[in-house]
Design a protein around this motif. Structure first.
Motif, PDB file in Angstrom:
ATOM      1  N   TYR A  45       0.835  -1.205   0.000  1.00 56.37           N
ATOM      2  CA  TYR A  45       0.000   0.000   0.000  1.00 56.37           C
ATOM      3  C   TYR A  45       0.861   1.242   0.000  1.00 56.37           C
ATOM      4  O   TYR A  45       2.039   1.195   0.331  1.00 56.37           O
ATOM      5  N   GLN A  88      -2.958   6.190   0.254  1.00 53.22           N
ATOM      6  CA  GLN A  88      -4.093   5.288   0.031  1.00 53.22           C
ATOM      7  C   GLN A  88      -4.721   4.870   1.361  1.00 53.22           C
ATOM      8  O   GLN A  88      -5.938   4.897   1.523  1.00 53.22           O
ATOM      9  N   VAL A  89      -3.870   4.504   2.326  1.00 54.78           N
ATOM     10  CA  VAL A  89      -4.371   4.093   3.638  1.00 54.78           C
ATOM     11  C   VAL A  89      -5.061   5.269   4.320  1.00 54.78           C
ATOM     12  O   VAL A  89      -6.163   5.128   4.858  1.00 54.78           O
ATOM     13  N   ILE A 144      -4.941  -2.639   6.557  1.00 50.53           N
ATOM     14  CA  ILE A 144      -3.884  -3.387   5.860  1.00 50.53           C
ATOM     15  C   ILE A 144      -3.788  -4.834   6.340  1.00 50.53           C
ATOM     16  O   ILE A 144      -2.929  -5.574   5.882  1.00 50.53           O
TER      17      ILE A 144
END
Length: 138
Positions: free
Chosen positions: A27, A31-32, A65
Motif C-alpha cells: 500500500y 491510500q491508507v 492493511i
C-alpha cells in the motif's frame, strides 16, 4: 534517557513500524489515509514520528492493511530496548540482539503476505563496536 524521552521514541518507532508494514503490504500511505478517512498530511506526520500517532489511527490503519496492531507495538518496543537499553539501564550486545531481536524475521512473521526485502522505511541496525544503535530511515 528519562521515561518521557523513551516514550517519545517508542511512539516514533510505532509510526515507523506502521509505515514499514504499509509498504510491505503493497500500500501507499496516502491510500491508507484516504481509506481510513484521515488527512494524508497528518497521516504522514504520524508515520514519520513527527507527532504521536493516536491509538485509534494505529488500529484503523492496521485493520485496513490486515496487520495485528500488537505486532507493530511489540516490534517498536523491542527497538526501544535495543537502541536505548532496557528500563533498568542494561544494554544489549550484538550477539544478544541477533538472538533476541531479529528484525527481518519478526517483520516477515508479522506481515507474511509478501516481503522480499525490508522496505527503506523500516529501521536498520548497525554495530558501532560496543552495542547496536538504531538508525531510523524515512
Amino acid at each position: 534517557m528519562n521515561s518521557r524521552q523513551r516514550a517519545e521514541e517508542f511512539t516514533r518507532f510505532v509510526g515507523l513500524e506502521l509505515k514499514g508494514a504499509i509498504t510491505a503490504r503493497g500500500y501507499k500511505a496516502t491510500q491508507v489515509a484516504t481509506e481510513i478517512n484521515r488527512s494524508p498530511a497528518a497521516f504522514n506526520r504520524w508515520l514519520n514520528g513527527k507527532v504521536e500517532i493516536p491509538m485509534t489511527v494505529l488500529c484503523e490503519a492496521c485493520e485496513f492493511i490486515d496487520v495485528d496492531p500488537k505486532a507493530i507495538v511489540e516490534i517498536a518496543y523491542d527497538r526501544v530496548a535495543v537502541a536505548y537499553g532496557e528500563r533498568n539501564g542494561s544494554k544489549y550486545e550484538a550477539e544478544e540482539v541477533a538472538e533476541t531481536l531479529e528484525p527481518v524475521s519478526q517483520i516477515n512473521a508479522a506481515f507474511p503476505k509478501h516481503l522480499s526485502a525490508v522496505p527503506d522505511s523500516v529501521a536498520a541496525y548497525k554495530n558501532d563496536g560496543t552495542h547496536l544503535e538504531f538508525e531510523g530511515r524515512d
